[in-house]
Structures are given as structure tokens and as C-alpha cells.
Design a protein around this motif. Structure first.
Motif, short mmCIF file in Angstrom:
data_model
loop_
_atom_site.label_atom_id
_atom_site.label_comp_id
_atom_site.label_asym_id
_atom_site.label_seq_id
_atom_site.Cartn_x
_atom_site.Cartn_y
_atom_site.Cartn_z
N ALA A 376 1.04 -1.32 -0.03
CA ALA A 376 -0.07 0.13 -0.14
C ALA A 376 1.06 1.28 -0.09
O ALA A 376 0.64 2.31 -0.85
N THR A 377 2.02 1.33 0.81
CA THR A 377 2.55 2.56 0.99
C THR A 377 3.95 2.44 0.06
O THR A 377 4.27 3.56 -0.28
N GLY A 378 4.33 1.53 -0.45
CA GLY A 378 5.59 1.29 -1.32
C GLY A 378 6.89 1.13 -0.47
O GLY A 378 7.85 1.40 -1.29
N TYR A 379 6.68 1.22 0.57
CA TYR A 379 8.13 1.19 1.45
C TYR A 379 8.06 -0.13 2.16
O TYR A 379 7.29 -0.84 2.58
N TYR A 380 9.52 -0.73 2.39
CA TYR A 380 9.69 -1.80 3.01
C TYR A 380 9.19 -1.70 4.87
O TYR A 380 9.47 -0.39 5.38
N THR A 381 8.83 -2.71 5.33
CA THR A 381 8.71 -2.59 6.83
C THR A 381 9.99 -3.63 7.15
O THR A 381 10.54 -4.48 6.70
N GLY A 382 10.17 -3.25 8.60
CA GLY A 382 11.71 -3.65 9.32
C GLY A 382 10.86 -4.81 10.31
O GLY A 382 9.93 -4.91 10.41
N SER A 383 12.04 -5.39 10.89
CA SER A 383 11.79 -6.42 11.86
C SER A 383 12.80 -6.35 13.00
O SER A 383 13.81 -6.20 12.88
N TYR A 384 12.35 -6.63 14.16
CA TYR A 384 13.20 -6.67 15.48
C TYR A 384 14.05 -8.03 15.05
O TYR A 384 14.78 -8.22 16.13
N TYR A 385 13.56 -8.82 14.45
CA TYR A 385 14.15 -10.21 14.58
C TYR A 385 14.90 -10.52 13.03
O TYR A 385 14.65 -9.45 12.25
N PHE A 386 15.63 -11.44 12.57
CA PHE A 386 15.91 -11.55 11.20
C PHE A 386 15.35 -13.04 10.79
O PHE A 386 15.64 -14.09 11.49
N ASP A 387 14.51 -13.15 9.98
CA ASP A 387 13.94 -14.23 9.40
C ASP A 387 14.41 -14.54 7.90
O ASP A 387 13.95 -14.00 6.96
N GLY A 388 15.22 -15.54 7.59
CA GLY A 388 15.78 -15.74 6.32
C GLY A 388 14.57 -16.23 5.32
O GLY A 388 14.65 -15.62 3.96
N ALA A 389 13.68 -16.94 5.81
CA ALA A 389 12.56 -17.17 4.92
C ALA A 389 11.72 -16.07 4.31
O ALA A 389 11.42 -16.10 3.11
N LEU A 390 11.76 -15.12 5.35
CA LEU A 390 10.78 -13.64 4.92
C LEU A 390 11.41 -12.87 4.11
O LEU A 390 11.05 -12.42 3.07
N TYR A 391 12.91 -12.93 4.29
CA TYR A 391 13.87 -12.06 3.31
C TYR A 391 13.61 -12.72 1.95
O TYR A 391 13.95 -11.99 0.94
N ASN A 392 13.90 -14.09 1.83
CA ASN A 392 13.82 -14.61 0.48
C ASN A 392 12.48 -14.43 -0.24
O ASN A 392 12.46 -14.55 -1.53
N LYS A 393 11.35 -14.10 0.41
CA LYS A 393 10.16 -13.88 -0.11
C LYS A 393 9.96 -12.38 -0.38
O LYS A 393 8.80 -11.88 -0.77
N GLY A 394 10.90 -11.56 -0.11
CA GLY A 394 10.82 -10.31 -0.73
C GLY A 394 10.76 -9.10 0.36
O GLY A 394 10.66 -7.80 0.14
N PHE A 395 10.57 -9.65 1.81
CA PHE A 395 10.72 -8.71 2.61
C PHE A 395 12.31 -8.20 3.15
O PHE A 395 12.69 -8.70 3.90
N LYS A 396 12.70 -7.29 2.30
CA LYS A 396 13.89 -6.90 2.30
C LYS A 396 14.44 -6.13 3.72
O LYS A 396 15.65 -6.07 3.77
N GLY A 397 13.27 -5.58 4.23
CA GLY A 397 13.75 -5.04 5.55
C GLY A 397 14.28 -5.96 6.68
O GLY A 397 14.60 -5.43 7.69
N GLU A 398 13.99 -7.30 6.59
CA GLU A 398 14.44 -8.15 7.37
C GLU A 398 15.94 -8.08 7.72
O GLU A 398 16.31 -8.35 8.85
N LYS A 399 16.68 -7.74 6.82
CA LYS A 399 18.09 -7.76 7.01
C LYS A 399 18.70 -6.43 7.28
O LYS A 399 19.76 -6.10 7.52
#
Length: 577
Positions: A376-399
């Protein structure tokens, strides 16, 4: 004298060797101890406490309301009893495995994982040209290799669908994924990214510039830096097992001036659904609209939102739309093509002045909410953790470091005064605890998309899990209500039922503006990549009556707390089942 000196020298040499040996043994023992303690933390600290740390709920609750959150243990590591404060008695915990110690160790481990990951990424150098000859576009790759092309992220040609796999990307995996979605071309970049589309990129590059080795296939090329290795998968499409078939969306009143609303059209005698869907797929449109012998391709828009369906009888519920009355109604189908109007995302160009949390209990739909917010916003969301599976699915804010302020909001399951007060505001996502507990148990024992086996459900793991995590569900909400500075309460069930109105609330809370067409695009891509396929039916009721009594007390406690803060109470479906 010389003999005595020689004996002394010999003794000192032996002592030096002995000291060296003892020092080495000490270091090795320390390393083994650290690894053992790390394993203990990962097992015990990463997802709640064991059952013997969860406290029973008294049969009677004298006063239901907000419990002082300082009496609640850190929710992520060991939720405490909720209910009347006069009935609360907390046993002392072993200092070695206390919540504070576990939080400290978990924090250290998260930092170590992040540092290792960033070093891993930064150390990945492009494969040298000398080794390029050893790579191959092998015959085992079923598609036809088209060449190396330039890739401009701002004007990307292959933008129909995007996939990431930092560890296991292969040429075949990318080809099959694109063929299943009815695309003609598959392009790979950076060794780990896959792009699909129906048009070749315009700019051809030198073959040696595609020099990144595939992460999951040694000796094969997966593009390069701003370079795409492109394959034609046209011959694979006929035999591909389609992940998404053409989906019937319903019968709708046809808008006036169809040619003004839909960018592409086709008039074909004896038009079929397959003909129209194939035509629109090649044009890379997600909707195929049929009225008589006319086929139109396009997107959901404000003038054609697909919100007000007509009675299916008016279209005859026939695939041949010639029966639609007087051309006033049309049949709408979803093609395998992804709606790309809302798939572009990036990091914030300047650091956000407001630090926003997206907080929830595990299993409450946090990943799905991140998917909606990002699109909706066009901006990545971050995470307090790091989940490689989520990063691989396009959540680049994970790293990205969670405190970088380059993301629109930050996912967290944490609670407690310190963890909450570091955020300026928060979206608090709440889901029915029965559904949340089932979802988190499935994730814990079968991953993001899997289901726990019946054997696991019937083992002692399940009752231990409920005893520990049910109180966490309640204490998480209570802590955020007590310490949160500015809150937006979103109920998962309301978001699911009224997606666009609730998503608008979330976007406005984030101080963002978004177009109606982009919101309709999000609605068209609402499921994302982390929706479990269907609901696995169990031939038994997982919740015993004792478990239900426990969870229902927590529901009443949270409902009372929400109303006490002038928020809407929990949806009626939560209350005792």
C-alpha cells in the motif's frame, strides 16, 4: 653451577609448554560451554517458556481488569498469570534462567546473527571472469537462453512477478515459477533474484557481465549486478503445473465505455474463457473481462472496483458470455498474472522521525499485515528479528537493522516497559487467541506454510504450548495498552473482512497517502506469499475444556482492558466457545 642452570632451563621449558597446553584447554572448554549455553537459549528462549514456568489461572476472578504490567514477565519469554491482582502469587525463578538473562542472551545472539549476515552479504564478490568459462547455460535448463541484458530497477521490463531465494535459487526454479504464472520470460539477477515478464529487456549487455553464480546451483549463471540472465519459457507453459488457474471473480454490471476503462481488447467469434485469459496474460493484465464476443483486459479501478457484484443468474453462470443480458453484464476472471501496480517497494530516502512498531502476538497475522502495508505504501517494513525465509520472499527490510529508521514500521512480538517505550507509536494487531495459538503452533513445528502433524498435536507439546502461550497472548496486549504512547488497534478479523477501510486507517496512522488504484491493487494481491493453502481439517478438537476455560478468562480480561482504555472491545466471535 652449569649443571644446575641447565636443569632450571629444562624445567622452565617444560613449565612453559604446560602453561601453553592448559591455556589452550581452557579456551576450548570455554568455547564448548558457550555453544552449549547458546543451544539452551535458542531452545528455551526463542519462543516462550516451558510449561512449568506458566502459572495456573484461579477458578474465580475477583476483579477483571488491567493488571499492572510490571507484575507480568517479559511476554516473549515467559508470560505470567492474568486476572485479579489480589490472587497473583509469583514464585521466584532460578536466576540463571531468569527472563532478564534470557533476554540479554537473545539480544546478543540477534546481534551476532545480524553482523554475520551483513558480513556475508558484503563479502559476496562477483565471480571472476576467469571462472566464467566454467559456468554454463546447460541443456538441463529447459528454457531457451536469450542472453544477458541490462536491468534498470526504475524501469524494469520483467516486472510481472518477483521472487528471492538467498540460498537455493536455481535457473530451473525461476523458469518453473514464471511458467506456472503464464509468463514468457524468466530473468535472474544477483545470483538470487528471479523476475518474470512477457517482454524482453531492451538493452543487451556483454555475456561476461552476467557473472553471478546461482546460490543454489554451482557453475550456473544467475545474472549479475544490474544484469539479467534471461530465458524464454514459452515451451514450458503448456506442460507447466499452474500455481494459479484462471479464477472466476463473478458477474458484474458492465461499465459504460469499456474501451476507456480497459487498455486492451479483442473481438473474437466463438470467444472462450481460455482465449480471453491467454490474450490478457500475454498483455500482462490480471483481469479478463468477457461480454459476448468481446474480451477486455485491465485492472480493478475506481470505475470498476469489483465490489458490487450482480446476481450470477444475470450472466447465466456460463463460460460463454453470449447469454449476458443485452450486453449490460459481463463475466470477470482473474488471470495468472500478478497485478504489478503496487509491487514496487523501497527503503525510506530519509530517516523516519517517528519510530512505529507493528506489534502482535505470534500467529496473529503480522507477516500478512506487513505485506499489505508494504504494497500500500511502497516502503519496506523492518523487523526486530531476522527471518531468512521472509527475506527470501521479498521482505528486504528483514536484513536491515531494526533501528535504522529506513522502514515504514518495525515488526515486533516483544512486550514489557523497556521494549515498548522505545517506540513512538504502534499498530497493535490482535487476533482470536484460539486461531493465533493454532497458527503459531503450526509455524513452530512446520514452518510458515506447513501444518503440524496429528502426532505433534496429540503429544505433550500442545498442552505445554497452550499453558505457556495463552497467557502471553493476553499479557502482550495488556503491556502495550499500559506502556504504548500512541496506539492504533486493529483486529485481524476486521482487517480480513473490510480490507480497504482498515488498510486506509493503517496508512493514515503511518502519515502516508495512497491512491485508490493502489489500494485496489493490494486487494487484488491480498494473500501474498505466506498464506497457508486451505485449512487442514483435524478429526479431533485440539482444545480441551480446561484449555478453553483458561483462554476464555484471558479473553474477558483483555476485552475489559480494551474498553477501559476507550477502545472497541474484542469481536464477539472471540468470546467463549
Amino acid at each position: 653451577m652449569a649443571k644446575a642452570f641447565f636443569r632450571l632451563q629444562k624445567f622452565l621449558r617444560r613449565t612453559q609448554f604446560l602453561l601453553f597446553f592448559l591455556t589452550a584447554a581452557y579456551l576450548m572448554a570455554g568455547s564448548l560451554l558457550l555453544l552449549q549455553r547458546t543451544h539452551l537459549v535458542i531452545q528455551q528462549g526463542s519462543r516462550g517458556t516451558s510449561a512449568n514456568q506458566a502459572l495456573p489461572v484461579p477458578d474465580r476472578m475477583a476483579g477483571v481488569g488491567i493488571v499492572d504490567s510490571r507484575t507480568l514477565q517479559n511476554a516473549r519469554l515467559g508470560p505470567r498469570l492474568l486476572g485479579g491482582t489480589d490472587a497473583l502469587q509469583e514464585p521466584a525463578l532460578d536466576q540463571q534462567h531468569s527472563p532478564r538473562w534470557l533476554v540479554s542472551r537473545n539480544s546478543e545472539l540477534r546481534q551476532l546473527r545480524r553482523r554475520w549476515f551483513h558480513r556475508f552479504i558484503s563479502n559476496q564478490e562477483p565471480i571472476q571472469t576467469a571462472g566464467f568459462k566454467a559456468m554454463k547455460h546447460t541443456a538441463e535448463h529447459k528454457g531457451t537462453y536469450m542472453g544477458c541484458f541490462s536491468d534498470d530497477s526504475r524501469e524494469r521490463t520483467l516486472k510481472g512477478a518477483v521472487f528471492y531465494d538467498l540460498r537455493k535459487m536455481t535457473v530451473s526454479h525461476c523458469q518453473e515459477a514464471c511458467a506456472e504464472r503464464a509468463y514468457s520470460y524468466a530473468g535472474l539477477a544477483y545470483g538470487a533474484e528471479c523476475y518474470c515478464g512477457n517482454k524482453l529487456p531492451l538493452t543487451v549487455s556483454k555475456p561476461e557481465e552476467c557473472n553471478s553464480e546461482c546460490k543454489g546451483e554451482k557453475g550456473s549463471v544467475c545474472g549479475g549486478v544490474n544484469r539479467l540472465s534471461v530465458y524464454s519459457v514459452e515451451e514450458l507453459r503448456a506442460g507447466a503445473r499452474r500455481r494459479k488457474n484462471v479464477i472466476y471473480r463473478g458477474c458484474f454490471r458492465a461499465p459504460e465505455n469499456l474501451t476507456d476503462i480497459f487498455p486492451a481488447s479483442l473481438i473474437q467469434p466463438n470467444l472462450t474463457v481460455e482465449m480471453c485469459s491467454e490474450f490478457c496474460s500475454k498483455k500482462e493484465f490480471p483481469l479478463a473481462v468477457i461480454r459476448g464476443q468481446e474480451c477486455y483486459c485491465g485492472y480493478p479501478t475506481g470505475r470498476f472496483s469489483l465490489h458490487d457484484g450482480a446476481d450470477g443468474l444475470l450472466c447465466g453462470r456460463m463460460h460463454n458470455a453470449s447469454s449476458a443480458l443485452g450486453g449490460k453484464y459481463c463475466l470477470v476472471y482473474q488471470t495468472p498474472v500478478q497485478d504489478t501496480r503496487c509491487t514496487d517497494r523501497k527503503f525510506l530516502t530519509t530517516k523516519s522521525k517517528v519510530f512505529v512498531a507493528l506489534s502482535s502476538f505470534p500467529g496473529a497475522g503480522n507477516t500478512w499485515a506487513r505485506h499489505l502495508i508494504e504494497h500500500a505504501t511502497g516502503y519496506y517494513t523492518g523487523s526486530y528479528y531476522f527471518d531468512g525465509a521472509l527475506y527470501n520472499k521479498g521482505f528486504k527490510g528483514e536484513k536491515d537493522h531494526w533501528r535504522s529508521r529506513r522502514t515504514i514500521c518495525v515488526k515486533t512480538h516483544e512486550s514489557g516497559k523497556t521494549e515498548i517505550e522505545m517506540f513512538d507509536s504502534a499498530i497493535l494487531l490482535i487476533r482470536n487467541p484460539y486461531k493465533s495459538l493454532i497458527a503459531e503452533f503450526n509455524r513452530k513445528y512446520a514452518g510458515h506454510l506447513g501444518y503440524a502433524t496429528d502426532r505433534t498435536w496429540k503429544s505433550k507439546e500442545w498442552p505445554d504450548f497452550v499453558n505457556s502461550y495463552a497467557s502471553w497472548w493476553a499479557s502482550h496486549v495488556l503491556d502495550w495498552l499500559k506502556y504504548g504512547k500512541r496506539l492504533l488497534i486493529i483486529h485481524y478479523e476486521d482487517l480480513k473482512q473490510s480490507l480497504i477501510p482498515k488498510l486506509k486507517e493503517m496508512v493514515e496512522f503511518l502519515n502516508m497517502t495512497v491512491t485508490e488504484d493502489r489500494l485496489l491493487c493490494v486487494e487484488n494481491n491480498r494473500d501474498g506469499n505466506f498464506k497457508r493453502s486451505g485449512a487442514k481439517q483435524r478429526d479431533f478438537e485440539p482444545f480441551t475444556q480446561e484449555m478453553k476455560d483458561l483462554i476464555n478468562r484471558y479473553i474477558l480480561t483483555v476485552d475489559e482492558a480494551l474498553r477501559g482504555r476507550n477502545f472497541t472491545g474484542l469481536p464477539r466471535e472471540y468470546v467463549p466457545r
